[in-house]
Design a protein around this motif. Structure first.
Motif, short mmCIF file in Angstrom:
data_model
loop_
_atom_site.label_atom_id
_atom_site.label_comp_id
_atom_site.label_asym_id
_atom_site.label_seq_id
_atom_site.Cartn_x
_atom_site.Cartn_y
_atom_site.Cartn_z
N ILE A 8 -42.43 -52.68 12.18
CA ILE A 8 -42.74 -53.68 13.21
C ILE A 8 -44.12 -54.28 12.97
N SER A 9 -45.05 -53.45 12.51
CA SER A 9 -46.41 -53.94 12.25
C SER A 9 -46.43 -54.99 11.13
N ASP A 10 -45.49 -54.92 10.17
CA ASP A 10 -45.40 -55.94 9.12
C ASP A 10 -45.11 -57.31 9.73
N ILE A 11 -44.24 -57.30 10.73
CA ILE A 11 -43.82 -58.56 11.36
C ILE A 11 -44.91 -59.08 12.28
N GLN A 18 -48.54 -55.17 18.34
CA GLN A 18 -47.21 -54.59 18.50
C GLN A 18 -46.77 -54.59 19.95
N SER A 19 -47.73 -54.51 20.87
CA SER A 19 -47.36 -54.54 22.29
C SER A 19 -46.70 -55.86 22.65
N THR A 20 -47.16 -56.95 22.05
CA THR A 20 -46.55 -58.25 22.29
C THR A 20 -45.12 -58.27 21.78
N PHE A 21 -44.87 -57.61 20.65
CA PHE A 21 -43.52 -57.52 20.09
C PHE A 21 -42.54 -56.98 21.13
N TYR A 22 -42.95 -55.92 21.84
CA TYR A 22 -42.03 -55.25 22.77
C TYR A 22 -41.80 -56.05 24.05
N ILE A 23 -42.53 -57.12 24.23
CA ILE A 23 -42.23 -58.02 25.34
C ILE A 23 -40.90 -58.72 25.09
N TYR A 24 -40.63 -59.01 23.82
CA TYR A 24 -39.48 -59.83 23.46
C TYR A 24 -38.31 -59.04 22.89
N PHE A 25 -38.60 -57.90 22.26
CA PHE A 25 -37.53 -57.13 21.62
C PHE A 25 -37.72 -55.64 21.92
#
Length: 286
Positions: free
Chosen positions: A115-118, A126-133
């Motif tokens: 996830i950190s690669d993306i 990474q916290s922002t990632f989990y807002i969407y997925f």
């Protein structure tokens, strides 16, 4: 997904990694937008608060003091915004994550991608990632769906209106080999990622079946119009369809390994070996 429900303070702590007292401090200092209150002790937050907290966290890590953070965040930034602005921003950020993820998955494969690669490629935490997925798997499936949907979007009407099944089949191959090679990349990644994962295996089968059905439809149409000689049996039509779907990945490999071949040459060779009758300019019904 988180954006579809109100968030509590415990959610903010979990997603951002910040302590409750730190978040309260940012509220007191006016760095964080006020929550929606439904009672004296009941407060609810939204994804915009996650974005604000992650921005504050980023600025703190860069050495900004509270006064500079306040200036950077520009109090009153939400005033005068149109109602759809926040939703548009969320949609843009989600789309950025999907587009970057397609590149990263194609380059590194599913299992090797973190996830950190993306998030690093997009420039968010990474916290922002989990807002969407909710997970890497959920993002990957959305990537596959989006690439597949985009593949024929621009030429769907043109393909649908083509009456000659041979030309229609050729257009499908041209779309994939020339305009959307990332679709093949994602298919290969998906094929390598399905081991011991029923959900990914189901997605692979769904995509394969969708492509197979369209190819078989065109081949069956060519048989009905007497464009294949000798006329194949139903079993032969099925086998030809499977072979033509498998050709997509093979063609991608050949073009990569042997760049002196063109997409058109490969497509011509495939159609010629499929016993299509190119001498018939206009299909005739039996």
């Amino acid at each position: 997904m988180l954006e579809n429900r109100p968030l509590r303070m415990s959610d903010l702590e979990r997603i951002t990694g910040l302590k409750r007292r730190t978040i309260h401090y940012y509220l007191q200092e006016g760095l964080l937008s006020p929550p929606k209150r439904t009672g004296k002790t009941m407060a609810y937050y939204g994804t915009e608060h996650i974005e604000e907290l992650m921005r504050i966290k980023e600025l703190k890590e860069k050495g900004y003091c509270v006064a500079l953070i306040r200036e950077e965040l520009q109090p009153g930034r939400h005033k005068g915004k149109k109602a759809g602005d926040n939703a548009d921003n969320k949609s843009d950020r989600k789309q950025q994550l999907i587009l970057k993820a397609v590149d990263v998955f194609a380059r590194k494969g599913y299992n090797q991608t973190k996830i950190s690669d993306i998030t690093s490629a997009v420039g968010v935490g990474q916290s922002t990632f989990y807002i969407y997925f909710p997970s890497k798997k959920a993002l990957f499936i959305e990537c596959v769906d989006q690439v597949f949907d985009a593949m024929f979007k621009d030429v769907w009407e043109e393909i649908k209106n083509e009456k000659n099944p041979i030309r229609r089949l050729r257009k499908r191959y041209e779309v994939i080999t020339k305009s959307h090679p990332q679709f093949i990349d994602m298919l290969q990644v998906l094929r390598m990622a399905v081991e011991d994962d029923p959900r990914l295996d189901a997605k692979r089968r769904e995509i394969y079946t969708s492509v197979y059905d369209t190819v078989k439809h065109d081949i069956s149409g060519a048989v009905e119009m007497n464009l294949i000689h000798p006329s194949p049996s139903e079993r032969d039509i099925e086998l030809m369809s499977h072979i033509m779907v498998g050709f997509l990945e093979t063609a991608h490999f050949i073009l990569t390994m042997y760049p002196h071949y063109s997409e058109d040459e490969l497509i011509d060779a495939l159609l010629e070996m499929s016993r299509f009758d190119f001498s018939v300019t206009e299909p005739s019904s039996r």
